[in-house]
Write an enzyme that holds these catalytic residues in place. Structure first.
Site, PDB file in Angstrom:
ATOM      1  N   GLU A  56       0.419  -1.185  -0.338  1.00  0.00           N
ATOM      2  CA  GLU A  56       0.125  -0.261   0.103  1.00  0.00           C
ATOM      3  C   GLU A  56       0.625   1.206   0.086  1.00  0.00           C
ATOM      4  O   GLU A  56       0.928   2.218   0.711  1.00  0.00           O
ATOM      5  CB  GLU A  56      -1.171   0.349   1.040  1.00  0.00           C
ATOM      6  CG  GLU A  56      -1.920  -0.860   0.973  1.00  0.00           C
ATOM      7  CD  GLU A  56      -3.196  -0.690   2.357  1.00  0.00           C
ATOM      8  OE1 GLU A  56      -3.186   0.094   2.897  1.00  0.00           O
ATOM      9  OE2 GLU A  56      -3.938  -1.785   1.803  1.00  0.00           O
ATOM     10  N   HIS A  97      -1.656  -1.077  10.121  1.00  0.00           N
ATOM     11  CA  HIS A  97      -1.109  -1.847  10.429  1.00  0.00           C
ATOM     12  C   HIS A  97       0.341  -1.701  11.400  1.00  0.00           C
ATOM     13  O   HIS A  97       0.917  -0.648  11.273  1.00  0.00           O
ATOM     14  CB  HIS A  97      -0.575  -3.203   8.894  1.00  0.00           C
ATOM     15  CG  HIS A  97      -2.046  -3.266   7.904  1.00  0.00           C
ATOM     16  ND1 HIS A  97      -2.059  -5.047   7.921  1.00  0.00           N
ATOM     17  CD2 HIS A  97      -3.219  -3.136   8.332  1.00  0.00           C
ATOM     18  CE1 HIS A  97      -2.799  -5.122   7.308  1.00  0.00           C
ATOM     19  NE2 HIS A  97      -3.344  -4.382   7.647  1.00  0.00           N
TER      20      HIS A  97
END
Length: 527
Positions: A50, A323
């Site tokens: 990402e 995350h």
């Protein structure tokens, strides 16, 4: 070239760098680069997911250029796959391998198909020997938007992607290279996708090597409930279960009212370590092989694993991503002189047995923990790890890797389960293909009817409405017609390829004789 390393430190991180969507992206990405440069021990190989904007990649490269001078930003799809690899050593070769099954363009609000998800591959030479090469695979598989339930229509995509990357890992291992597969795999431990990778490729989940009794999902996951473990605390989920996402330590999982407590000039907000964590889970992984043990007179073992990037932004107070990072240290180990005798191995992950399609874990010593670790059904603190990573334990770990290479296969029932998933998804896509084709021909009829209506229309505004309906109907029908003719037909072809490979692997696993295969009736390109 300098002496080959005796240890390799690997890091994987989902940066949450979606342009126009991820909040405070620029500030967080810059701080991620700074923290990577300060990580102790220094990382040798970093895999990013990402990281969609090249500007973000360059910002991270700028901060880490002294410890990770080499890197590659990968391009794929219309908006890019968001994958990048950083390295201490030169990258000899690089490629991006798209996944054959990669989401659906009709789900444009999800974007998986448009970013062209795949596997970023890099060959990195860490020593002068021919086999002193690590092949790195960075990926971000399809997101489980439907919760990974049995009726999850994206389950087939993730199974196909797990199968596809496992073939890449297997090929790299066959070349005698060290294999590292890192990324956000969007799967829970011991799930069908997880077992597919570790059974079809000679790699092991580094976290479960060190923590073989760690959780197989969040506390409310059916497979985790079946283990009958106490509900973990936030600290236990970090230290023992490796829950890098959805836990209470991540500020992006807080409620909006809680997030308003963060910001420049505001006092830091802490989360008590004994906070009960129902949702924390592990989606990010580092899979590793042992390398060519015979050629290198030894192999790579897992020395340690832990979560990183848990710090907050120094000014904004928010987590650096949605995350946490997963870190693993691999150590090169030569067999000790005592390894010629059988050694009691260190704990290894229990082999799952399937009951009604669900993984069932064997009981372990977690149920006999002392009372100081459990209170009111909640883990209060992480127990001391039971494995002592000395020379003998590394011997056993290396032997386990070699056994894994010799015994790579799934049980026959697992192949049947995968085929069932494929057939169910094929039926769905064939239905979609048919109805979208019907829509195309129906839109043609509507268009003709509207044009006839315009001819007989008594007033201009009626003609305008009919022309508008005609145009919109024709555009929508044409899109669906092209989807039926191009996308769904191509996807059904990829599903046939996937089906053939699974059926062929099943025949290999059952040891079917070549003469029996020759007599097998081939229909539609499948056994």
């Amino acid at each position: 070239m300098e002496e080959p390393p005796t240890e390799i430190n690997a890091v994987t991180l989902n940066c949450w760098g979606l342009k126009f969507i991820s909040k405070l992206r620029n500030e967080r990405i810059l701080e991620i680069g700074r923290q990577l440069a300060q990580t102790d021990p220094q990382p040798h190989i970093v895999a990013l997911q990402e990281c969609f904007c090249q500007e973000d990649y360059e910002n991270i490269r700028r901060e880490t250029r002294f410890i990770l001078p080499y890197g590659k930003f990968y391009y794929s799809g219309a908006f890019g796959g968001g994958l990048a690899i950083l390295s201490k050593w030169p990258i000899d070769e690089s490629s991006i391998v798209p996944y054959p099954l990669n989401g659906r363009p009709t789900a444009f609000w999800r974007g998986d198909w448009y970013v062209g998800k795949g596997v970023a591959c890099a060959k990195i030479r860490y020593g002068p020997s021919k086999k002193q090469v690590v092949e790195v695979f960075c990926t971000h598989t399809h997101s489980p938007y439907e919760g990974g339930q049995p009726n999850d229509s994206y389950l087939c995509h993730r199974m196909a992607q797990a199968w596809h990357i496992s073939k890449l890992l297997r090929g790299a291992a066959d070349r005698g290279h060290l294999v590292l597969a890192m990324g956000d795999f969007n799967m829970t431990p011991m799930s069908p996708e997880h077992r597919l990778i570790t059974a079809h490729a000679p790699v092991r989940d580094t976290w479960r090597v060190i923590h073989p009794d760690s959780s197989v999902g969040p506390a409310d996951h059916p497979a985790e409930k079946a283990r009958r473990r106490p509900i973990p605390t936030a600290e236990f989920n970090i230290q023992e279960n490796g829950a890098a996402s959805d836990g209470p330590y991540c500020t992006w999982r807080w409620t909006k009212s809680q997030q308003k407590l963060l910001g420049p000039g505001k006092p830091p907000v802490t989360v008590p370590p004994d906070t009960i964590d129902h949702k924390g889970k592990r989606l990010d992984y580092i899979f590793a092989s042992s390398g060519d043990v015979s050629a290198l007179n030894g192999g790579w073992v897992v020395k340690s694993t832990n979560l990183g990037m848990m710090m907050r932004h120094p000014e904004l107070g928010c987590s650096l991503s949605d995350h946490f990072a997963v870190e693993a240290t691999l150590a090169f180990h030569s067999f000790s002189s005592s390894s010629s005798k059988p050694i009691n191995p260190t704990p290894t992950p229990p082999k799952p047995s399937t009951t009604n399609g669900e993984a069932k874990q064997q009981p372990d010593n977690a149920t006999t923990m002392s009372d100081k670790h459990v209170h009111n059904g909640t883990y209060l603190q992480s127990p001391t790890p039971s494995s002592v990573r000395d020379s003998k334990s590394f011997d056993c770990q290396l032997l386990a890797f070699l056994d894994l290479e010799r015994e790579q296969q799934l049980p026959t029932t697992a192949y049947d389960d995968i085929l069932g998933i494929i057939h169910k998804y094929v039926a769905r896509e064939e239905s979609q293909k048919k109805w979208r084709g019907y829509h195309f021909f129906g839109s043609l009829l509507v268009t003709v009817a509207c044009l006839v209506g315009v001819w007989w229309s008594p007033k201009n505004y009626v003609s305008f409405i009919l022309m508008l309906v005609s145009s919109l109907s024709l555009v929508a029908g044409t899109i669906d017609g092209l989807m039926s003719l191009l996308f769904f037909k191509a996807e059904l072809g990829q599903l046939k390829e996937f089906e053939w490979e699974i059926m062929n692997a099943k025949l290999n696993a059952t040891g079917a004789a070549m003469s029996e295969r020759a007599e097998t009736v081939v229909e539609g390109g499948s056994w």
